[in-house]
Design an enzyme around this catalytic site. Structure first.
Site, PDB file in Angstrom:
ATOM      1  N   ASP A 129      -5.219  -9.693   3.572  1.00 33.27           N
ATOM      2  CA  ASP A 129      -5.835  -8.665   2.749  1.00 33.27           C
ATOM      3  C   ASP A 129      -7.346  -8.908   2.662  1.00 33.27           C
ATOM      4  OD1 ASP A 129      -6.406  -6.703   0.974  1.00 33.27           O
ATOM      5  OD2 ASP A 129      -4.857  -7.243  -0.483  1.00 33.27           O
ATOM      6  N   ASP A 130      -8.111  -8.014   3.232  1.00 36.47           N
ATOM      7  CA  ASP A 130      -9.585  -8.077   3.196  1.00 36.47           C
ATOM      8  C   ASP A 130     -10.165  -9.206   4.062  1.00 36.47           C
ATOM      9  OD1 ASP A 130      -9.118  -6.125   1.304  1.00 36.47           O
ATOM     10  OD2 ASP A 130     -10.193  -7.084  -0.329  1.00 36.47           O
TER      11      ASP A 130
ATOM     12  N   CYS B  59      -6.654  -0.960   0.873  1.00 36.65           N
ATOM     13  CA  CYS B  59      -5.296  -1.496   0.946  1.00 36.65           C
ATOM     14  C   CYS B  59      -4.172  -0.485   1.109  1.00 36.65           C
ATOM     15  CB  CYS B  59      -4.998  -2.319  -0.308  1.00 36.65           C
ATOM     16  SG  CYS B  59      -6.030  -3.765  -0.458  1.00 36.65           S
TER      17      CYS B  59
ATOM     18  N   ARG C 183      -1.837   0.013   4.538  1.00 42.31           N
ATOM     19  CA  ARG C 183      -0.451  -0.477   4.614  1.00 42.31           C
ATOM     20  C   ARG C 183       0.514   0.643   4.990  1.00 42.31           C
ATOM     21  NH1 ARG C 183      -0.845  -5.642   1.932  1.00 42.31           N
ATOM     22  NH2 ARG C 183      -3.106  -5.783   2.027  1.00 42.31           N
TER      23      ARG C 183
ATOM     24  N   LYS D 282       2.345  -9.003  -0.560  1.00 46.15           N
ATOM     25  CA  LYS D 282       1.810  -7.861  -1.313  1.00 46.15           C
ATOM     26  C   LYS D 282       2.284  -6.537  -0.707  1.00 46.15           C
ATOM     27  CE  LYS D 282      -2.597  -5.506  -1.938  1.00 46.15           C
ATOM     28  NZ  LYS D 282      -4.047  -5.629  -2.057  1.00 46.15           N
TER      29      LYS D 282
ATOM     30  N   HIS E 204       2.039  -2.895  -2.376  1.00 49.84           N
ATOM     31  CA  HIS E 204       0.991  -1.899  -2.640  1.00 49.84           C
ATOM     32  C   HIS E 204       1.276  -0.509  -2.081  1.00 49.84           C
ATOM     33  CE1 HIS E 204      -3.517  -1.751  -3.907  1.00 49.84           C
ATOM     34  NE2 HIS E 204      -2.702  -1.075  -4.696  1.00 49.84           N
TER      35      HIS E 204
ATOM     36  N   SER F 199      -2.420  -5.180  -5.917  1.00 52.03           N
ATOM     37  CA  SER F 199      -3.456  -6.179  -5.637  1.00 52.03           C
ATOM     38  C   SER F 199      -3.479  -7.284  -6.690  1.00 52.03           C
ATOM     39  CB  SER F 199      -4.833  -5.508  -5.584  1.00 52.03           C
ATOM     40  OG  SER F 199      -4.868  -4.637  -4.483  1.00 52.03           O
TER      41      SER F 199
ATOM     42  N   HIS G 212      -8.233 -11.249  -0.538  1.00 50.38           N
ATOM     43  CA  HIS G 212      -8.664 -10.299  -1.574  1.00 50.38           C
ATOM     44  C   HIS G 212      -8.970 -11.110  -2.837  1.00 50.38           C
ATOM     45  CE1 HIS G 212      -8.230  -7.125  -4.588  1.00 50.38           C
ATOM     46  NE2 HIS G 212      -8.072  -6.205  -3.658  1.00 50.38           N
TER      47      HIS G 212
ATOM     48  N   ASP H 166      -5.713  -5.958   6.710  1.00 48.72           N
ATOM     49  CA  ASP H 166      -5.561  -4.545   6.292  1.00 48.72           C
ATOM     50  C   ASP H 166      -6.865  -3.765   6.276  1.00 48.72           C
ATOM     51  OD1 ASP H 166      -6.689  -5.748   4.013  1.00 48.72           O
ATOM     52  OD2 ASP H 166      -5.594  -4.435   2.645  1.00 48.72           O
ATOM     53  N   ASN H 167      -7.983  -4.465   6.171  1.00 51.31           N
ATOM     54  CA  ASN H 167      -9.314  -3.819   6.193  1.00 51.31           C
ATOM     55  C   ASN H 167     -10.373  -4.918   6.230  1.00 51.31           C
ATOM     56  OD1 ASN H 167      -8.253  -3.205   2.978  1.00 51.31           O
ATOM     57  ND2 ASN H 167     -10.067  -4.471   3.210  1.00 51.31           N
TER      58      ASN H 167
ATOM     59  N   LYS I 295     -15.228  -3.486   3.947  1.00 49.92           N
ATOM     60  CA  LYS I 295     -14.155  -2.767   3.253  1.00 49.92           C
ATOM     61  C   LYS I 295     -14.663  -1.501   2.565  1.00 49.92           C
ATOM     62  CE  LYS I 295     -11.029  -3.490  -0.684  1.00 49.92           C
ATOM     63  NZ  LYS I 295     -10.332  -4.486  -1.499  1.00 49.92           N
TER      64      LYS I 295
HETATM   65 MG    MG Z   1      -7.318  -4.862   1.478  1.00 50.31          MG
END
Ligand code: MG
Length: 470
Positions: free
Chosen positions: A35-36, A75, A79, A132, A134, A157, A236, A288-289, A309
């Site tokens: 994540d991130d 996010c 996803r 996660k 989300h 998150s 994240h 994811d980003n 992001k």
């Molecule tokens: Mg993210």
């Protein structure tokens, strides 16, 4: 004759033992989704002070993609794109008002969508998820209602359910690259199946526990084909590292976090080797980003890519990606284009499962490129949506920005360009030199491509804007 009889006997014994292995068994799939995590945050992608020996090895034994994208730069929509193989604008998982789902959201991924685990389950796969989610935290939208047999993780998150009366994370993080917040500050629950089993989640130990659960899952399902989705909620913010990793990297707590994820990847790959599953398991590692840049040293790095992001610049949507499957994935660096939306068609092809034909998919089968049977990716273009607007398109090496904007109100203000900004991403991966004036023909081609996409895609009803009690 004697040999034939012996072979038949061996096969019979294997069948009786429930070990229907042989050549007919379809491959396992593991997706490790961070994540991130930014494009520049791994050793193998050039980070100078974060050590990722396991991912570096995974990349040298497998295929490292340098032009791999996500379906959105935040996010929830990202996803949704991964699991459905579709642009989030098609299923309402993208919103102009609220960019992701929150603890007061009342909706989630629509049930009419078809997910990777739903498809694989029909082909006899075991399907598990840790990490996660989300895509909707209410029971009706949890992973076990979207194709997963089992689920253990946090529903949104790790900075949500934030409590008053604690120091501001952003301020403390800027002061100290090693800062971590009291866990009570974020009352994020851990959900097993559909039940809350811990609140607040002890976030110091989450990464380690995701890895342990993933290893357990692999051991428990080693005799049948499985799909395992491991969605780390880090890096994240807020950042936490387990005791074996805290304070160990040169990059502050952000580096500790990445090194712990890397150690987890090492454990997962060595478990596959130990169980002789390495040659029958495709493992995909990606993010994811891009990095959450306003958090400064607590956010990652997009390397030489622009922005991060929340934006449709390369730093927001191009992510590190590694594919590993000894004996099947041809080792090397892959510069062709791919995207998370391609995983659904790719897994379907490898598992001999029919992808959905009653809807438009936005992914392509990358298997021929992964196995070295093809040199060109079937993905020739990429579209960059923010909310329900198409901000940019890429075709081949060219990318045109029709709208540019910084992340979350930070950075450049929203600007609509009558003549799009044009960048050549191969000679100018940092999107520094706008060459629109030099290539009017390319600008026209990309305008036509964008107009076609806008007229072909009707944004679906916004699911992210719905709140409990509305
Ligand atoms: Mg993210």
């Amino acid at each position: 004759m004697k040999t034939t009889r012996k072979l038949l006997l061996t096969l019979l014994l294997a069948l009786l033992a429930g070990n229907t292995d042989a050549a007919t068994r379809p491959p396992n799939f593991i997706v490790i989704f961070c994540d991130d995590l930014g494009y520049g945050d791994l050793g193998t992608f050039g980070h100078p002070t974060i050590r990722t020996p396991n991912l570096d090895r995974m990349a040298s034994e497998g295929q490292k993609w340098t032009s791999f994208y996500v379906g959105a730069s935040v996010c929830t929509p990202s996803r949704a794109a991964l699991l459905t193989g579709r642009l989030p604008v098609r299923n309402g998982m993208m919103s102009a008002k609220r960019r992701v789902l929150f603890p007061d959201s009342s909706s989630g991924l629509p049930h009419a969508e078809i997910t990777i685990p739903e498809l694989l389950k029909e082909a006899g796969y075991a399907t598990g998820m840790v990490g996660k989610w989300h895509l909707g935290h209410l029971p009706d939208y949890l992973p076990t209602n979207h194709g997963f047999d089992s689920y253990w993780g946090i529903p949104y998150s790790n900075d949500m359910d934030a409590q008053q009366g604690f120091p501001g994370y952003q301020k403390k993080g800027k002061e100290d690259p090693n800062y971590f917040a009291p866990i009570e500050q974020y009352q994020v629950p851990i959900i097993e199946g559909k039940n809350v089993i811990e609140r607040p989640a002890d976030q110091h130990t989450l990464t380690g526990r995701y890895t342990d659960r993933a290893v357990e899952y692999i051991r428990a399902n080693r005799r049948k084909p499985f799909f395992l989705y491991i969605a780390h909620n880090l890096p994240h913010i807020p950042l936490y590292a387990g005791k074996d990793h805290l304070g160990k990297s040169r990059r502050g707590i952000y580096g500790d976090v990445i090194e712990e994820i890397d150690a987890g990847v090492g454990k997962i790959l060595s478990t596959l080797k130990e169980l002789n599953l390495d040659r029958r398991t495709l493992v995909v590692f990606t993010s994811d980003n891009g990095p959450w840049l306003p958090f400064e040293t607590h956010g990652g790095s997009a390397g030489l890519l622009r922005e991060g992001k929340g934006t449709t610049f390369e730093g927001g949507m191009r992510v590190p990606a590694i594919f590993w499957w000894p004996g099947q994935v041809a080792p090397g660096t892959q510069m062709e284009m791919g995207a998370t939306m391609d995983l659904l068609p790719t897994f379907c092809a490898l598992a001999d499962v029919k992808p959905p034909s009653d809807r438009k998919l936005d992914g392509y089968n990358l298997a021929p490129v992964l196995t070295g049977k093809a040199t060109e990716s079937p993905r020739k273009s990429m579209s960059f949506w923010r909310e329900s607007q198409l901000y940019a398109v890429r075709a081949g090496p060219w990318k045109a920005h029709f709208i540019t904007e910084g992340c979350y109100g930070i950075g450049p203000k929203k600007e609509v360009h009558e003549t799009p900004e044009l960048y050549h991403l191969e000679t100018d991966p940092s999107e520094k030199y706008n060459v629109a004036a030099l290539h009017p023909g390319v600008v026209e081609e990309l305008k036509t491509l964008a107009e076609g996409l806008r007229s072909a895609i009707e944004p679906a009803e916004d699911q992210l804007v719905k709140r409990i009690g509305d």
